[in-house]
Design a protein around this motif. Structure first.
Motif, mmCIF file in Angstrom:
data_model
loop_
_atom_site.group_PDB
_atom_site.id
_atom_site.type_symbol
_atom_site.label_atom_id
_atom_site.label_comp_id
_atom_site.label_asym_id
_atom_site.label_seq_id
_atom_site.Cartn_x
_atom_site.Cartn_y
_atom_site.Cartn_z
ATOM 1 N N GLU A 23 0.837 -1.204 0.000
ATOM 2 C CA GLU A 23 0.000 0.000 0.000
ATOM 3 C C GLU A 23 0.866 1.246 0.000
ATOM 4 O O GLU A 23 0.612 2.191 -0.768
ATOM 5 C CB GLU A 23 -0.931 0.020 1.207
ATOM 6 N N ARG A 24 1.890 1.286 0.843
ATOM 7 C CA ARG A 24 2.760 2.464 0.897
ATOM 8 C C ARG A 24 3.453 2.704 -0.443
ATOM 9 O O ARG A 24 3.611 3.850 -0.875
ATOM 10 C CB ARG A 24 3.791 2.288 2.014
ATOM 11 N N LEU A 25 3.851 1.625 -1.110
ATOM 12 C CA LEU A 25 4.515 1.759 -2.403
ATOM 13 C C LEU A 25 3.563 2.333 -3.451
ATOM 14 O O LEU A 25 3.903 3.275 -4.169
ATOM 15 C CB LEU A 25 5.049 0.399 -2.850
ATOM 16 N N VAL A 26 2.365 1.777 -3.531
ATOM 17 C CA VAL A 26 1.400 2.264 -4.518
ATOM 18 C C VAL A 26 1.050 3.719 -4.247
ATOM 19 O O VAL A 26 1.025 4.561 -5.162
ATOM 20 C CB VAL A 26 0.140 1.387 -4.511
ATOM 21 N N ARG A 27 0.803 4.040 -2.993
ATOM 22 C CA ARG A 27 0.411 5.406 -2.665
ATOM 23 C C ARG A 27 1.560 6.394 -2.878
ATOM 24 O O ARG A 27 1.323 7.580 -3.115
ATOM 25 C CB ARG A 27 -0.119 5.457 -1.232
ATOM 26 N N ARG A 28 2.797 5.911 -2.816
ATOM 27 C CA ARG A 28 3.933 6.785 -3.134
ATOM 28 C C ARG A 28 3.826 7.261 -4.584
ATOM 29 O O ARG A 28 4.054 8.437 -4.876
ATOM 30 C CB ARG A 28 5.241 6.024 -2.916
ATOM 31 N N TYR A 29 3.466 6.384 -5.486
ATOM 32 C CA TYR A 29 3.287 6.785 -6.886
ATOM 33 C C TYR A 29 2.068 7.692 -7.031
ATOM 34 O O TYR A 29 2.101 8.680 -7.783
ATOM 35 C CB TYR A 29 3.146 5.559 -7.775
ATOM 36 N N PHE A 30 0.995 7.368 -6.325
ATOM 37 C CA PHE A 30 -0.203 8.199 -6.415
ATOM 38 C C PHE A 30 0.024 9.594 -5.839
ATOM 39 O O PHE A 30 -0.704 10.538 -6.170
ATOM 40 C CB PHE A 30 -1.369 7.527 -5.697
ATOM 41 N N ASP A 31 1.044 9.736 -4.987
ATOM 42 C CA ASP A 31 1.385 11.055 -4.446
ATOM 43 C C ASP A 31 1.999 11.969 -5.499
ATOM 44 O O ASP A 31 2.274 13.142 -5.221
ATOM 45 C CB ASP A 31 2.367 10.921 -3.273
ATOM 46 N N ARG A 32 2.195 11.473 -6.699
ATOM 47 C CA ARG A 32 2.664 12.332 -7.788
ATOM 48 C C ARG A 32 1.549 13.212 -8.333
ATOM 49 O O ARG A 32 1.794 14.065 -9.184
ATOM 50 C CB ARG A 32 3.226 11.461 -8.919
ATOM 51 N N TRP A 47 -6.616 5.603 -4.997
ATOM 52 C CA TRP A 47 -6.465 4.530 -4.013
ATOM 53 C C TRP A 47 -7.823 3.895 -3.695
ATOM 54 O O TRP A 47 -7.922 2.663 -3.573
ATOM 55 C CB TRP A 47 -5.801 5.048 -2.742
ATOM 56 N N ARG A 48 -8.864 4.688 -3.592
ATOM 57 C CA ARG A 48 -10.200 4.107 -3.371
ATOM 58 C C ARG A 48 -10.603 3.220 -4.542
ATOM 59 O O ARG A 48 -11.231 2.169 -4.343
ATOM 60 C CB ARG A 48 -11.230 5.221 -3.163
ATOM 61 N N ASP A 49 -10.214 3.614 -5.743
ATOM 62 C CA ASP A 49 -10.509 2.782 -6.918
ATOM 63 C C ASP A 49 -9.785 1.440 -6.829
ATOM 64 O O ASP A 49 -10.333 0.405 -7.231
ATOM 65 C CB ASP A 49 -10.100 3.507 -8.198
ATOM 66 N N VAL A 50 -8.548 1.455 -6.321
ATOM 67 C CA VAL A 50 -7.813 0.205 -6.127
ATOM 68 C C VAL A 50 -8.560 -0.697 -5.152
ATOM 69 O O VAL A 50 -8.732 -1.908 -5.396
ATOM 70 C CB VAL A 50 -6.392 0.495 -5.615
ATOM 71 N N LEU A 51 -9.016 -0.131 -4.044
ATOM 72 C CA LEU A 51 -9.735 -0.917 -3.049
ATOM 73 C C LEU A 51 -11.056 -1.439 -3.605
ATOM 74 O O LEU A 51 -11.428 -2.594 -3.376
ATOM 75 C CB LEU A 51 -9.985 -0.073 -1.802
ATOM 76 N N LEU A 61 -8.106 -5.158 -3.611
ATOM 77 C CA LEU A 61 -6.683 -5.101 -3.295
ATOM 78 C C LEU A 61 -6.019 -6.459 -3.499
ATOM 79 O O LEU A 61 -4.853 -6.539 -3.905
ATOM 80 C CB LEU A 61 -6.483 -4.619 -1.857
ATOM 81 N N ASP A 62 -6.748 -7.541 -3.239
ATOM 82 C CA ASP A 62 -6.163 -8.868 -3.391
ATOM 83 C C ASP A 62 -5.796 -9.186 -4.837
ATOM 84 O O ASP A 62 -5.027 -10.118 -5.093
ATOM 85 C CB ASP A 62 -7.138 -9.933 -2.875
ATOM 86 N N LYS A 63 -6.329 -8.419 -5.783
ATOM 87 C CA LYS A 63 -6.019 -8.649 -7.191
ATOM 88 C C LYS A 63 -4.729 -7.956 -7.623
ATOM 89 O O LYS A 63 -4.256 -8.171 -8.747
ATOM 90 C CB LYS A 63 -7.177 -8.164 -8.063
ATOM 91 N N ALA A 111 0.765 -4.099 -10.350
ATOM 92 C CA ALA A 111 -0.372 -3.916 -11.243
ATOM 93 C C ALA A 111 -1.645 -4.407 -10.589
ATOM 94 O O ALA A 111 -1.644 -5.347 -9.797
ATOM 95 C CB ALA A 111 -0.143 -4.655 -12.558
ATOM 96 N N GLY A 112 -2.740 -3.748 -10.933
ATOM 97 C CA GLY A 112 -4.063 -4.156 -10.500
ATOM 98 C C GLY A 112 -5.048 -3.907 -11.619
ATOM 99 O O GLY A 112 -4.668 -3.493 -12.724
ATOM 100 N N PRO A 113 -6.322 -4.106 -11.374
ATOM 101 C CA PRO A 113 -7.307 -3.888 -12.434
ATOM 102 C C PRO A 113 -7.349 -2.459 -12.957
ATOM 103 O O PRO A 113 -7.726 -2.233 -14.106
ATOM 104 C CB PRO A 113 -8.631 -4.267 -11.749
#
Length: 317
Positions: free
Chosen positions: A226-235, A245-249, A253-255, A275-277
């Motif tokens: 989660e921290r890694l993904v959100r680091r990119y989203f902080d761009r 991030w809500r879209d990921v959830l 998240l398991d995907k 990667a996720g959906p």
């Protein structure tokens, strides 16, 4: 809050364009329907648009203020850091203290003062920011940041490091996995020489390895993921990153999957992807003795604002 931020972005681009004379404005603008809107590169070389090097100091300040509006607080620091690091790279490469201006091109597609969608972009070596705006909504991908050198090894800025958290979180996630989980996450002992989706107009998730599913990770690894993904989203601006991030959830998240290629030893080439959906992230550090980072965030639904534009046209046309 998003409407307020988009309004501030619109004002920033109008201030920037308003500061330009006729020739500079012509270079900095294009029709929204131009095919160049979805053409991009993160390699050295000229781009269409108006480069910082050909702006006055006041125009440069307005251009960088516009860049800040599209990147959020953390992202703006990193984006400006890429520009500064490019200056350092060129000084180290040439031995010349005074470089001949920053080679980052700004361009606006469409009319930011009108009701129709519009786009603004910043492109240059290791920096590619693409913001599409429709009404009070935005899309921010493809989003690319790179660092060469990833750590400055000589000169007055020795020890300066860019994209450190992107590397450290990836390493921490891999190290946190149990041996049987690592054997799934590590898909190759050799890392690719670049991100696998390159600068493709449409990112193909089939080009990256699958690796280990979040569903098969322990809780501590899921937290690091989660921290890694959100680091990119902080761009992106904060509210937009939270939406992503809500879209990921919502998509599950398991995907989400994590894969590593190459060595886990510092100073040796390595790569990871997540990667996720709804999204795809890639990080590569193999060139120049593994001191040269490429990293990219792609939205599998909304690169170039494709979903955003479809919704806009369905509602307004």
């Amino acid at each position: 809050m998003s409407a307020h931020d988009v309004h501030a972005m619109r004002q920033a681009v109008q201030r920037f364009l308003g500061s330009l004379d006729t020739g500079r404005r012509a270079a900095a603008t294009a029709a929204f329907g131009s095919p160049e809107r979805t053409e991009w590169s993160y390699l050295p070389g000229p781009r269409p648009g108006l480069p910082l090097a050909e702006m006055t100091s006041g125009q440069q300040e307005l251009a960088l203020a516009l860049l800040d509006t599209g990147c959020g607080t953390a992202g703006a620091r990193t984006a400006r850091g890429v520009i500064e690091l490019e200056r350092i790279r060129r000084r180290l490469a040439t031995g010349v203290d005074e470089i001949d201006g920053d080679r980052y091109w700004f361009r606006v597609f469409g009319d930011p003062g009108g009701a129709d969608p519009w786009t603004w972009q910043v492109n240059g070596h290791h920096l590619a920011v693409h913001i599409t705006v429709a009404g009070d909504a935005i899309a921010v991908t493809p989003s690319f940041l790179g660092a060469e050198p990833a750590m400055v090894l000589s000169g007055p800025q020795r020890g300066l490091r860019l994209l450190a958290e992107e590397e450290e979180l990836g390493r921490a996630l891999l190290a946190d996995l149990a041996p049987h989980q690592r054997s799934i996450a590590i898909t190759s002992q050799a890392a690719p020489d670049d991100v696998l989706t390159r600068n493709d107009p449409v990112a193909d998730p089939g080009r990256i390895p699958r690796g280990l599913s979040c569903a098969d990770m322990p809780a501590s690894s899921k937290d690091l993921l989660e921290r890694l993904v959100r680091r990119y989203f902080d761009r992106a601006p904060g509210w937009y990153g939270e939406t992503c991030w809500r879209d990921v959830l919502d998509a599950g998240l398991d995907k989400v999957t994590f894969a590593w290629m190459g060595s886990d030893q510092r100073g040796q080439g390595h790569y990871y992807c997540v990667a996720g959906p709804t999204f795809l992230l890639e990080y590569d550090n193999t060139q120049d003795d593994a001191n040269h980072i490429h990293s990219v965030w792609r939205d599998l639904r909304d690169d170039w604002g494709e979903d955003l534009l479809a919704r806009h046209y369905a509602e307004h046309h």
